[in-house]
Design a protein around this motif. Structure first.
Motif, PDB file in Angstrom:
ATOM      1  N   PRO A  60      44.203  42.695  36.441  1.00 55.31           N
ATOM      2  CA  PRO A  60      44.014  43.987  36.078  1.00 55.31           C
ATOM      3  C   PRO A  60      42.868  44.270  35.560  1.00 55.31           C
ATOM      4  O   PRO A  60      42.204  44.790  35.962  1.00 55.31           O
ATOM      5  CB  PRO A  60      45.160  44.125  34.906  1.00 55.31           C
ATOM      6  N   LEU A  61      42.329  42.777  36.143  1.00 52.40           N
ATOM      7  CA  LEU A  61      40.728  42.961  35.626  1.00 52.40           C
ATOM      8  C   LEU A  61      39.948  43.810  36.897  1.00 52.40           C
ATOM      9  O   LEU A  61      38.773  44.737  36.985  1.00 52.40           O
ATOM     10  CB  LEU A  61      40.306  41.616  36.023  1.00 52.40           C
ATOM     11  N   LEU A  72      37.929  41.015  44.646  1.00 55.51           N
ATOM     12  CA  LEU A  72      37.428  42.227  44.483  1.00 55.51           C
ATOM     13  C   LEU A  72      38.132  42.778  45.885  1.00 55.51           C
ATOM     14  O   LEU A  72      39.043  44.066  45.304  1.00 55.51           O
ATOM     15  CB  LEU A  72      35.803  42.684  45.016  1.00 55.51           C
ATOM     16  N   ARG A  73      38.826  42.166  46.385  1.00 52.45           N
ATOM     17  CA  ARG A  73      39.470  42.981  47.833  1.00 52.45           C
ATOM     18  C   ARG A  73      40.473  41.474  48.105  1.00 52.45           C
ATOM     19  O   ARG A  73      40.659  40.869  48.363  1.00 52.45           O
ATOM     20  CB  ARG A  73      38.251  43.867  48.742  1.00 52.45           C
ATOM     21  N   LEU A  92      29.342  39.306  39.764  1.00 56.40           N
ATOM     22  CA  LEU A  92      30.736  38.709  38.085  1.00 56.40           C
ATOM     23  C   LEU A  92      31.875  38.650  38.689  1.00 56.40           C
ATOM     24  O   LEU A  92      32.086  37.377  38.448  1.00 56.40           O
ATOM     25  CB  LEU A  92      31.252  40.614  38.098  1.00 56.40           C
ATOM     26  N   VAL A  93      32.423  38.319  39.734  1.00 63.11           N
ATOM     27  CA  VAL A  93      33.513  37.241  40.557  1.00 63.11           C
ATOM     28  C   VAL A  93      33.403  36.158  40.085  1.00 63.11           C
ATOM     29  O   VAL A  93      33.828  35.031  40.204  1.00 63.11           O
ATOM     30  CB  VAL A  93      34.211  38.048  41.308  1.00 63.11           C
ATOM     31  N   PHE A  94      32.186  35.979  41.313  1.00 66.08           N
ATOM     32  CA  PHE A  94      31.322  34.454  40.181  1.00 66.08           C
ATOM     33  C   PHE A  94      30.568  33.560  38.694  1.00 66.08           C
ATOM     34  O   PHE A  94      31.123  32.673  38.956  1.00 66.08           O
ATOM     35  CB  PHE A  94      29.920  34.285  41.252  1.00 66.08           C
ATOM     36  N   PRO A  97      36.739  32.261  42.348  1.00 62.89           N
ATOM     37  CA  PRO A  97      36.534  33.791  42.841  1.00 62.89           C
ATOM     38  C   PRO A  97      37.057  33.145  44.271  1.00 62.89           C
ATOM     39  O   PRO A  97      37.113  31.901  45.079  1.00 62.89           O
ATOM     40  CB  PRO A  97      35.236  33.933  43.364  1.00 62.89           C
ATOM     41  N   ILE A  98      37.846  34.313  45.128  1.00 63.89           N
ATOM     42  CA  ILE A  98      38.583  34.026  46.397  1.00 63.89           C
ATOM     43  C   ILE A  98      37.615  35.588  47.345  1.00 63.89           C
ATOM     44  O   ILE A  98      36.825  36.758  46.457  1.00 63.89           O
ATOM     45  CB  ILE A  98      39.593  35.020  46.360  1.00 63.89           C
ATOM     46  N   ILE A  99      37.156  35.563  48.220  1.00 61.77           N
ATOM     47  CA  ILE A  99      36.001  36.116  49.073  1.00 61.77           C
ATOM     48  C   ILE A  99      37.729  36.345  50.163  1.00 61.77           C
ATOM     49  O   ILE A  99      38.205  35.685  51.003  1.00 61.77           O
ATOM     50  CB  ILE A  99      35.134  35.240  50.163  1.00 61.77           C
TER      51      ILE A  99
END
Ligand code: NOJ
Length: 559
Positions: A270-271, A307-308, A363-365, A371-373
């Motif tokens: 949800p974030l 993010l994706r 933000l995700v870092f 984080p996942i890229i």
């Protein structure tokens, strides 16, 4: 070499790869392990700590490999078991761990278990799946793939019964009430861990059990089984991890961590849309609200922030109003929509605005989690909304401006999917080689952020406190871990913004900007004023005053 810290996943940067999409080693137009091995140096250079591989098992590929036909083999087109082991050795040698998808909930209808199960009610495998003589049982369960499925039951003329499936109708759900199924999946897991894998991203875990009168999600029986899975790991495979795919509200995800005895990690679904809402509306509320609703997790657990990924940008955990906002903003063209979500990549979602791409990555870092890229997002790859299902975000990785973007030397017609070739995101303009050659590209920026993140365990392990300055366009939080205090400031607006912070608590400390190491004016009892460029951000280390008034060996007065 691999780090020996059992909590390694709390600091790790993850990177998601589809074997077929990354690099083609044998020139058949499909990525494979041989190709992947050749790209490990790149991932090491970027600073990746752990690769997450999508399913690479034999499959009819009606759900891109999530329809598994054999859990204990490697699909021929990707390579051999020896190559998988070689890949794992090579990754480990570079200090990179590897987790893979474990598709617990269902199989392909081509799996021999299902083939046998459907053949007769007396088949010893009949009880591996969930059957019914009507399609009304478990009627409260929602349909997930609303684009393609009308029911969670499908009639099988051979079995002369309906079978249960939470996803595609060619993906029958396994029956976890059957101890043989539970055992078979524990053995599957052990098999792969014995090959040297570092853990699993466990697919679709909320749906393992069904109970009449419930929505058939997050049932207590599911948690009991998952705890058993974890016990097995703890006993025989220390240092390996389980990551949950549970697309649920934080309060429903929280039980998947148990008391630190179920999953090590879980995606924070949800974030993710709220990060996009925040940057689009220039308002920090959606992001802070989500954290207000995010319970504490046990100290040995970690959120996974993204993010994706390879699926649509899911809007399942959104209100109707939020969903409308997201569709209106990010997917006006219906071709961009899939199920309840948006099948686009990061760069096109953000209109290729480098400032917004950096901001969301920042933000995700820096928010609590690892984080996942998603492969290719580090160079700002584009998508192809004309392709079916979610293929538009699964096109070949763009390595160079050569044929097929350097992904494969095959005849372009043989590629598993066409490489993106439009004038903005096409491989001629967006590729690893050219971004590596210049110092200020998105790729170099990502590498730098990863490097800086790794220097400060507070990013992965610190507590978070949000500050609430009057300017609601600026999101500010403090991450604390041991004697480190980091101050993170993000301007969500597309125009420059001032912000006045109450930093009394840190009076006497000196903010040091982590990327350029510039020292900012010392914090005092008075409001601390910062100005931020449009979509600007600061990663500041609040370095306390040294007892003798020294700072890094330099007299404070020199500042
Ligand atoms: C979740 C996976 O991420 C998705 O790609 C897949 O379609 C579903 N599980 C069903 O297997």
């Amino acid at each position: 070499m691999l780090s020996t810290d059992p909590l390694w996943y709390k600091d790790a940067v993850f990177y998601e790869i589809h074997v077929k999409a990354f690099a083609d080693g044998n020139g058949d137009g499909i990525g494979d392990f041989q190709g992947l091995i050749g790209k490990l140096d790149y991932l090491q250079w970027l600073g990746v700590d752990c690769i997450w591989l999508l399913p690479f098992y034999p499959s009819p590929l009606k759900d891109d490999g999530y329809d598994v036909a054999d859990f204990l083999q490697v699909a021929e087109q990707y390579g051999t078991m020896d190559e998988v082991r070689h890949f794992l050795d090579e990754a480990h040698r570079r200090g990179i761990r590897v987790i893979v998808d474990l598709v617990l909930n269902h199989t392909s209808d081509q799996h021999t278990w299902f083939q046998q199960a459907r053949s007769s009610p007396q088949s010893p495998k009949r009880g591996f799946y969930v059957w019914s003589n009507n399609d009304r049982t478990y009627g409260k369960a929602r349909i997930i793939f609303i684009d393609t499925e009308k029911s969670n039951w499908t009639w099988d003329p051979e079995a002369k019964a309906f079978y249960w499936h939470r996803f595609f109708s060619h993906q029958p759900d396994l029956n976890y009430d059957n101890p043989e199924v539970r055992q078979a999946m524990l053995e599957t897991m052990a098999f792969w861990l014995d090959q040297g894998l570092d853990g699993f991203r466990c697919d679709a875990v909320p749906y393992l059990f069904e109970r009449e009168g419930t929505i058939c999600e997050n049932l207590p029986e599911t948690h009991t089984y998952l705890k058993e899975v974890r016990r097995k790991i703890d006993v025989a495979y220390q240092g390996r991890i389980l990551l949950a795919e549970a697309n649920q509200w934080p309060t429903d995800v929280r039980p998947y961590f148990g008391d630190g005895d179920e999953f090590h990690m879980a995606f924070h679904f949800p974030l993710m849309p709220r990060l996009y809402m925040g940057v689009q509306s220039g308002n920090r509320d959606p992001i802070i609200d989500m954290f207000t609703h995010t319970p504490e997790i046990p100290p040995n657990c970690q959120w996974c922030l993204f993010l994706r990924n390879h699926d649509e940008l899911t809007l399942e955990m959104c209100s109707g109003e939020e969903r409308d906002y997201m569709y209106y903003t990010y997917a006006r063209d219906p071709k961009m929509r899939r199920n309840i979500g948006i099948a686009r990549r990061l760069a096109p979602l953000l209109e290729n605005d480098r400032r917004k791409i950096e901001l969301l990555n920042s933000l995700v870092f820096t928010l609590p989690g690892s984080p996942i890229i998603y492969y290719g997002d580090e160079i700002g790859m584009g998508d192809n909304v004309q392709l079916k299902d979610r293929d538009g975000v699964r096109t070949p990785m763009q390595w160079t401006m050569d044929r097929n973007g350097g992904f494969s030397n095959c005849d372009p017609a043989r590629l598993y999917l066409p490489v993106v070739a439009d004038p903005i995101y096409g491989y001629q303009s967006v590729n690893v080689e050219s971004q590596k050659a210049m110092p200020h590209t998105l790729l170099q920026w990502m590498k730098q952020m990863i490097k800086v993140r790794k220097q400060h365990p507070a990013f992965g392990r610190g507590t978070i406190t949000f500050l609430r300055p009057a300017n609601g366009r600026v999101l500010v939080y403090v991450r604390r871990h041991e004697d480190t205090t980091l101050l993170l400031v993000h301007n969500l607006a597309g125009s420059a913004q001032p912000v006045e912070l109450d930093l009394k608590e840190f009076a006497g400390s000196t903010p040091v900007e982590l990327l350029g190491e510039a020292r900012f004016p010392r914090v005092t009892e008075r409001p601390y004023v910062l100005t931020l460029a449009a979509y600007g951000y600061y990663w500041l280390n609040l370095v306390p005053e040294h007892p003798r008034g020294e700072f890094y060996g330099i007299e404070q007065t020199a500042l």
